[in-house]
Design a protein around this motif. Structure first.
Motif, PDB file in Angstrom:
ATOM      1  N   MET A  22      19.724  23.742 104.934  1.00 46.55           N
ATOM      2  CA  MET A  22      19.308  24.842 105.808  1.00 46.55           C
ATOM      3  C   MET A  22      18.347  24.364 106.878  1.00 46.55           C
ATOM      4  O   MET A  22      18.407  24.827 108.018  1.00 46.55           O
ATOM      5  N   PHE A  23      17.461  23.459 106.545  1.00 44.53           N
ATOM      6  CA  PHE A  23      16.534  22.909 107.536  1.00 44.53           C
ATOM      7  C   PHE A  23      17.299  22.162 108.626  1.00 44.53           C
ATOM      8  O   PHE A  23      16.923  22.195 109.797  1.00 44.53           O
ATOM      9  N   VAL A  77      19.970  25.098 115.429  1.00 43.93           N
ATOM     10  CA  VAL A  77      19.987  26.429 116.025  1.00 43.93           C
ATOM     11  C   VAL A  77      18.641  26.795 116.658  1.00 43.93           C
ATOM     12  O   VAL A  77      18.572  27.191 117.821  1.00 43.93           O
ATOM     13  N   ASN A  78      17.572  26.632 115.886  1.00 48.60           N
ATOM     14  CA  ASN A  78      16.252  26.954 116.410  1.00 48.60           C
ATOM     15  C   ASN A  78      15.828  25.955 117.481  1.00 48.60           C
ATOM     16  O   ASN A  78      15.092  26.307 118.406  1.00 48.60           O
ATOM     17  N   ILE A 121      14.359  32.176 104.002  1.00 46.99           N
ATOM     18  CA  ILE A 121      15.539  31.670 103.301  1.00 46.99           C
ATOM     19  C   ILE A 121      15.336  31.696 101.789  1.00 46.99           C
ATOM     20  O   ILE A 121      16.238  32.081 101.037  1.00 46.99           O
ATOM     21  N   SER A 122      14.161  31.296 101.348  1.00 45.99           N
ATOM     22  CA  SER A 122      13.863  31.347  99.910  1.00 45.99           C
ATOM     23  C   SER A 122      13.930  32.770  99.397  1.00 45.99           C
ATOM     24  O   SER A 122      14.486  33.035  98.340  1.00 45.99           O
ATOM     25  N   ALA A 123      13.324  33.690 100.158  1.00 46.10           N
ATOM     26  CA  ALA A 123      13.327  35.098  99.759  1.00 46.10           C
ATOM     27  C   ALA A 123      14.766  35.596  99.624  1.00 46.10           C
ATOM     28  O   ALA A 123      15.097  36.300  98.670  1.00 46.10           O
ATOM     29  N   SER A 124      15.619  35.237 100.569  1.00 43.97           N
ATOM     30  CA  SER A 124      17.020  35.673 100.545  1.00 43.97           C
ATOM     31  C   SER A 124      17.709  35.220  99.268  1.00 43.97           C
ATOM     32  O   SER A 124      18.315  36.015  98.550  1.00 43.97           O
ATOM     33  N   TYR A 126       9.334  26.329 110.650  1.00 45.74           N
ATOM     34  CA  TYR A 126       9.894  25.781 109.413  1.00 45.74           C
ATOM     35  C   TYR A 126       9.277  26.460 108.187  1.00 45.74           C
ATOM     36  O   TYR A 126       9.964  26.714 107.199  1.00 45.74           O
ATOM     37  N   ILE A 127       7.997  26.752 108.285  1.00 49.13           N
ATOM     38  CA  ILE A 127       7.317  27.435 107.183  1.00 49.13           C
ATOM     39  C   ILE A 127       7.885  28.853 107.061  1.00 49.13           C
ATOM     40  O   ILE A 127       8.250  29.317 105.986  1.00 49.13           O
TER      41      ILE A 127
END
Lengths: 102, 110
Positions: free
Chosen positions: B38-39, B45-46, B82-85, B75-76
């Motif tokens: 994901m990073f 994208v970012n 992403i973790s929450a998802s 990134y933080i």
């Protein structure tokens, strides 16, 4: 180009949307869980975005957004979070499938 | 450094949730492989969004340290989102969910 931010979002979510119905992934059977995940995760980030934008943490280049705003946020920004959540879950489930024990 | 602070707090919340919900996602090796993937996507994208720039950052609200064009805070922030998802998804659909439904389902002799 005004559509640029929208285009970036569309391209990001394209493959996951096309592959979402793959029977190897549990996504198609879990639509309610997916919706629930959105309902839990997305609103806090919308709120954070509203406050951050209002305070000036970040801003949006008018050249690259279509110009429709809701509560001061570009509509693209509202779409950003469901897109990221969906991509994350898609990649996560895909990865679990690839790593599964055979 | 309000953005920096908010991002760090969001990660702390997510770490706390992982313990509270007993999803224990952060302890799984496959989660960190997932996050690396994901990073990489995020950087592309970012990287584009911040390079154009489609999104701009207010002075004084972030550290000013960037990876190419991407503020480290992103990134933080991204890690938290992403973790929450994945965490909520796993909480609803994963092993811990199955354990919970087994615990509340009546047994065969009931």
């Amino acid at each position: 180009m005004a559509l640029e931010y929208l285009l970036v979002l569309a391209l990001t979510v394209l493959v996951p949307v096309l592959r979402a119905r793959d029977p190897n992934l549990s996504l198609s059977r879990r639509r309610r869980d997916l919706l629930l995940t959105f309902l839990i995760v997305v609103p806090p980030y919308w709120l954070w975005d509203y406050v951050a934008t209002a305070r000036g943490h970040w801003s949006f280049n008018p050249h690259f957004i279509i110009g429709i705003r809701v509560f001061g946020l570009p509509v693209e920004e509202f779409l950003f979070f469901p897109v990221v959540v969906f991509v994350a879950i898609f990649v996560w489930e895909s990865m679990k499938f690839f790593l599964r024990e055979r | 450094m309000e953005y920096t602070l908010a991002a760090v707090v969001s990660v702390a919340v997510v770490v706390g949730l992982d313990v509270l919900l007993q999803t224990r996602i952060l302890r799984q090796r496959r989660f960190w492989l997932f996050m690396a993937i994901m990073f990489a996507f995020m950087t592309i994208v970012n990287g584009y969004l911040t390079w154009r720039p489609i999104v701009l950052y207010g002075d004084g609200f972030y550290l000013g340290v960037r990876l190419i064009t991407i503020p480290v805070e992103d990134y933080i922030y991204g890690f938290g989102l992403i973790s929450a998802s994945v965490m909520v998804w796993e909480w609803l659909t994963g092993d811990s969910a199955r354990r919970r439904s087994r615990a509340t389902t009546p047994g065969p002799s009931a």
